[in-house]
Design a protein around this motif. Structure first.
Motif, mmCIF file in Angstrom:
data_model
loop_
_atom_site.group_PDB
_atom_site.id
_atom_site.type_symbol
_atom_site.label_atom_id
_atom_site.label_comp_id
_atom_site.label_asym_id
_atom_site.label_seq_id
_atom_site.Cartn_x
_atom_site.Cartn_y
_atom_site.Cartn_z
ATOM 1 N N LYS A 14 -0.096 10.084 7.086
ATOM 2 C CA LYS A 14 -0.941 10.290 5.903
ATOM 3 C C LYS A 14 -0.146 10.932 4.765
ATOM 4 O O LYS A 14 0.572 11.902 4.978
ATOM 5 C CB LYS A 14 -2.136 11.159 6.274
ATOM 6 C CG LYS A 14 -3.122 10.379 7.126
ATOM 7 C CD LYS A 14 -4.330 11.189 7.498
ATOM 8 C CE LYS A 14 -5.287 10.308 8.301
ATOM 9 N NZ LYS A 14 -6.349 11.084 8.948
ATOM 10 N N VAL A 36 2.425 4.270 -3.736
ATOM 11 C CA VAL A 36 1.204 3.832 -3.043
ATOM 12 C C VAL A 36 1.476 2.487 -2.365
ATOM 13 O O VAL A 36 1.162 2.296 -1.177
ATOM 14 C CB VAL A 36 0.017 3.695 -4.030
ATOM 15 C CG1 VAL A 36 -1.197 3.084 -3.332
ATOM 16 C CG2 VAL A 36 -0.342 5.050 -4.637
ATOM 17 N N GLU A 37 2.075 1.585 -3.121
ATOM 18 C CA GLU A 37 2.353 0.227 -2.635
ATOM 19 C C GLU A 37 3.305 0.253 -1.427
ATOM 20 O O GLU A 37 2.999 -0.298 -0.365
ATOM 21 C CB GLU A 37 3.018 -0.518 -3.789
ATOM 22 C CG GLU A 37 2.913 -2.023 -3.754
ATOM 23 C CD GLU A 37 3.571 -2.591 -5.018
ATOM 24 O OE1 GLU A 37 4.604 -3.274 -4.884
ATOM 25 O OE2 GLU A 37 3.067 -2.308 -6.129
ATOM 26 N N SER A 40 1.843 2.075 1.640
ATOM 27 C CA SER A 40 0.760 1.286 2.242
ATOM 28 C C SER A 40 1.337 0.137 3.067
ATOM 29 O O SER A 40 0.826 -0.186 4.143
ATOM 30 C CB SER A 40 -0.166 0.732 1.160
ATOM 31 O OG SER A 40 -0.709 1.791 0.413
ATOM 32 N N LYS A 41 2.403 -0.479 2.550
ATOM 33 C CA LYS A 41 3.093 -1.551 3.290
ATOM 34 C C LYS A 41 3.537 -1.070 4.660
ATOM 35 O O LYS A 41 3.609 -1.839 5.610
ATOM 36 C CB LYS A 41 4.358 -1.973 2.524
ATOM 37 C CG LYS A 41 4.184 -3.189 1.632
ATOM 38 C CD LYS A 41 5.567 -3.670 1.196
ATOM 39 C CE LYS A 41 5.573 -4.061 -0.259
ATOM 40 N NZ LYS A 41 6.915 -4.104 -0.844
ATOM 41 N N GLN A 42 3.873 0.225 4.728
ATOM 42 C CA GLN A 42 4.325 0.816 5.997
ATOM 43 C C GLN A 42 3.139 1.230 6.878
ATOM 44 O O GLN A 42 3.325 1.927 7.878
ATOM 45 C CB GLN A 42 5.178 2.060 5.723
ATOM 46 C CG GLN A 42 6.453 1.824 4.946
ATOM 47 C CD GLN A 42 7.145 3.140 4.570
ATOM 48 O OE1 GLN A 42 6.928 4.174 5.196
ATOM 49 N NE2 GLN A 42 7.986 3.101 3.554
ATOM 50 N N SER A 43 1.945 0.844 6.455
ATOM 51 C CA SER A 43 0.710 1.234 7.152
ATOM 52 C C SER A 43 0.464 2.733 7.165
ATOM 53 O O SER A 43 -0.133 3.278 8.100
ATOM 54 C CB SER A 43 0.678 0.695 8.596
ATOM 55 O OG SER A 43 0.822 -0.696 8.587
ATOM 56 N N CYS A 44 0.972 3.398 6.132
ATOM 57 C CA CYS A 44 0.599 4.801 5.951
ATOM 58 C C CYS A 44 -0.749 4.814 5.242
ATOM 59 O O CYS A 44 -1.110 3.874 4.538
ATOM 60 C CB CYS A 44 1.599 5.535 5.058
ATOM 61 S SG CYS A 44 3.236 5.665 5.765
ATOM 62 N N SER A 45 -1.483 5.891 5.430
ATOM 63 C CA SER A 45 -2.725 6.052 4.686
ATOM 64 C C SER A 45 -2.422 6.939 3.473
ATOM 65 O O SER A 45 -1.962 8.074 3.624
ATOM 66 C CB SER A 45 -3.742 6.678 5.638
ATOM 67 O OG SER A 45 -4.631 7.472 4.932
ATOM 68 N N VAL A 46 -2.637 6.397 2.275
ATOM 69 C CA VAL A 46 -2.245 7.110 1.055
ATOM 70 C C VAL A 46 -3.467 7.539 0.238
ATOM 71 O O VAL A 46 -4.351 6.730 -0.038
ATOM 72 C CB VAL A 46 -1.335 6.230 0.161
ATOM 73 C CG1 VAL A 46 -0.787 7.051 -1.010
ATOM 74 C CG2 VAL A 46 -0.189 5.624 0.965
ATOM 75 N N THR A 47 -3.512 8.800 -0.132
ATOM 76 C CA THR A 47 -4.566 9.326 -1.000
ATOM 77 C C THR A 47 -3.916 9.815 -2.282
ATOM 78 O O THR A 47 -2.864 10.447 -2.230
ATOM 79 C CB THR A 47 -5.263 10.526 -0.318
ATOM 80 O OG1 THR A 47 -5.723 10.106 0.961
ATOM 81 C CG2 THR A 47 -6.429 11.041 -1.137
#
Lengths: 325, 325
Positions: A14, A36-37, A40-47
């Motif tokens: 995260k 963010v991009e 997210s590609k790495q399957s992290c959850s970004v806030t």
């Protein structure tokens, strides 16, 4: 280095991006979007906490505490917010940010450098969100800080160029600018600090160079979980330096120094003398010596003819005059 | 030193106190009150900007510009506020603060240190009031800054004690904390900076000691107009230091260093090499040498057995290894 930071897997991680720029089309906006991009590609959850869009409140006031104060006679923000954190009485916007920080493995701060620091809106985030009890609780600070299971990274743009922020440059070493933020805030709360991402002077660069800044950042993020934290408090910040003293300081020292007590070790005596000197040097800052004493003494004796040696039973201290002053 | 700062007469002088504390009964409140009282006794005209009472806006936004933007396609706060200053289109609260600064001979900032810096509300005052065109206008900055006919003074309280803010202390040298504020903000705008007034750790002191802090401040203010500005950018901030290099840095240097051009002076070559090194040291900060070269070379040759000397036609550079790493 704790093993958890070695080969940390990206998926499921995260990330919180605390972002402070008014303009989505700015380089800061693009740097935030790219993070963010890529993450997210790495399957992290970004806030993302987009502070200007949220109209985030930077002022630390009585309004941050819901309900009665612990001491309404004399308002003490630090004490009241600590108490309110423990009782769950902090205002909603602070609680929400704390929840995001609590869940994050990595917090990225994305901002333009304003006056050698973060913009006021981000300073307000730090003043209000990093509450005692939540982020630190003496002696739980620095390496023992309450957020020491998290990584943090400062990503910022500057007005001045890299040369201006070099040791000899007009703005001084960029490490002085980093110090209050990396050591005073992030490290204090326990964060493991990753190397800063600095885009020097994008406004004066070509479009091509600005694009390069974006791709460099995207590239770095691909392996961000493999990075080891930096030592944001390297020894040179703490080491006492050798410099010429003014005649007036020498006279001051000669007048105020007392015999070291035999009960004190050489180091203790030296530290005491150092504090005496600090009182003078705070007004006219000229750092003084500590170092490996025997080494220094021999170096000075060999090469500095104007060297003045004060030799005492328990502590050997030397100052040398600057003949040009 | 310009003669106007020597024996400046008090009567008629104008002082602005920018004050940031939520509680009038706090030590900061008392320090502010005592300054108003003492300076008024001297027949100075004193104005206080009590930021929390004013609910001063810290966020630098589009709202700071009245009417149309210069470039509404992509908002750039620095450029727009500069343009708005020139056209007289800045918002009312900024204009009022600028008027106070313009009239002042001395600006005192009174605040509790929050996170190694000013509280967000005061950072917002700096972000929004010290507009380009009003306070600076490159190359009119630092000594040529537009406010260089004024004095400024930081008066603040800390959480940590004096020892923690010493060179060897856990919070590091207080001069690192002062740097962004005194050099990066005040000196940048041209202010002549008076020595800071620091009350260390009042919360952990006795009532008697806190009273002493107030009387010390009152006492100092009696002769404030006779004080000479400090040098807030002493040489040690800029001097490049000698420190052991890691083996990996030495290898890096060996691999990337090119022959200095005969067209360059030794100093130019050295500066170039210094920048190369900075790229490495930004991640693993270890300052490197410059100094008086011939002096350093001879010192190192004499006393450091592990010294590695790289001797070139135009520049003599030496690094020495740290055998313990």
């Amino acid at each position: 280095m704790t093993p958890c930071f070695q080969k940390m897997a990206a998926p499921g991680r995260k990330v919180l991006i605390v972002y402070a720029h008014q303009e989505p089309k700015s380089l800061n906006g693009s740097l935030k979007n790219i993070a963010v991009e890529e993450l997210s590609k790495q399957s992290c959850s970004v806030t993302v906490s987009d502070l200007y869009s949220m109209e985030f409140e930077p002022r630390a006031t009585r309004n941050d505490i819901v309900g009665c104060l612990h001491n309404s006679e004399q308002f003490n923000y630090g004490a009241e917010s600590w108490e309110a954190y423990r009782k769950g009485c902090l205002t909603k916007d602070i609680v929400e940010e704390q929840k995001k920080v609590h869940e994050a493995d990595l917090v990225i701060f994305q901002f333009p450098l304003y006056w050698f620091s973060v913009p006021a809106i981000m300073k307000g985030w730090m003043d209000r969100v990093l509450t005692q009890g939540f982020a630190h609780n003496f002696p739980d600070c620095f390496d023992a800080g309450l957020l020491n299971n998290k990584l943090a990274l400062l990503s910022f743009t500057t007005g001045g160029n890299e040369e201006m922020y070099s040791k000899g440059g007009i703005s001084g070493d960029i490490h002085y600018v980093l110090w209050p933020m990396q050591h005073g805030i992030l490290h204090f709360c326990g964060f493991k600090v990753l190397a800063p991402q600095i885009c020097f002077s994008p406004e004066y660069e070509t479009e091509e160079k600005r694009k390069e800044m974006l791709t460099t950042w995207a590239q770095r993020l691909k392996t961000i979980w493999e990075e080891k934290p930096i030592n944001c408090t390297p020894e040179w910040y703490f080491r006492i330096l050798i410099f010429p003293l003014h005649q007036q300081e020498l006279r001051y020292l000669a007048s105020c120094r007392t015999e070291p007590s035999p009960a004190k070790t050489p180091l203790e005596s030296l530290i005491e003398l150092h504090f005496e000197l600090q009182k003078v040097t705070l007004k006219h800052p000229i750092p003084v010596i500590n170092y490996s004493l025997s080494n220094i003494v021999s170096v000075l004796l060999m090469v500095i003819p104007e060297c003045i040696i004060v030799w005492k039973k328990y502590v050997r201290v030397c100052y040398f005059t600057n003949t040009s002053q």
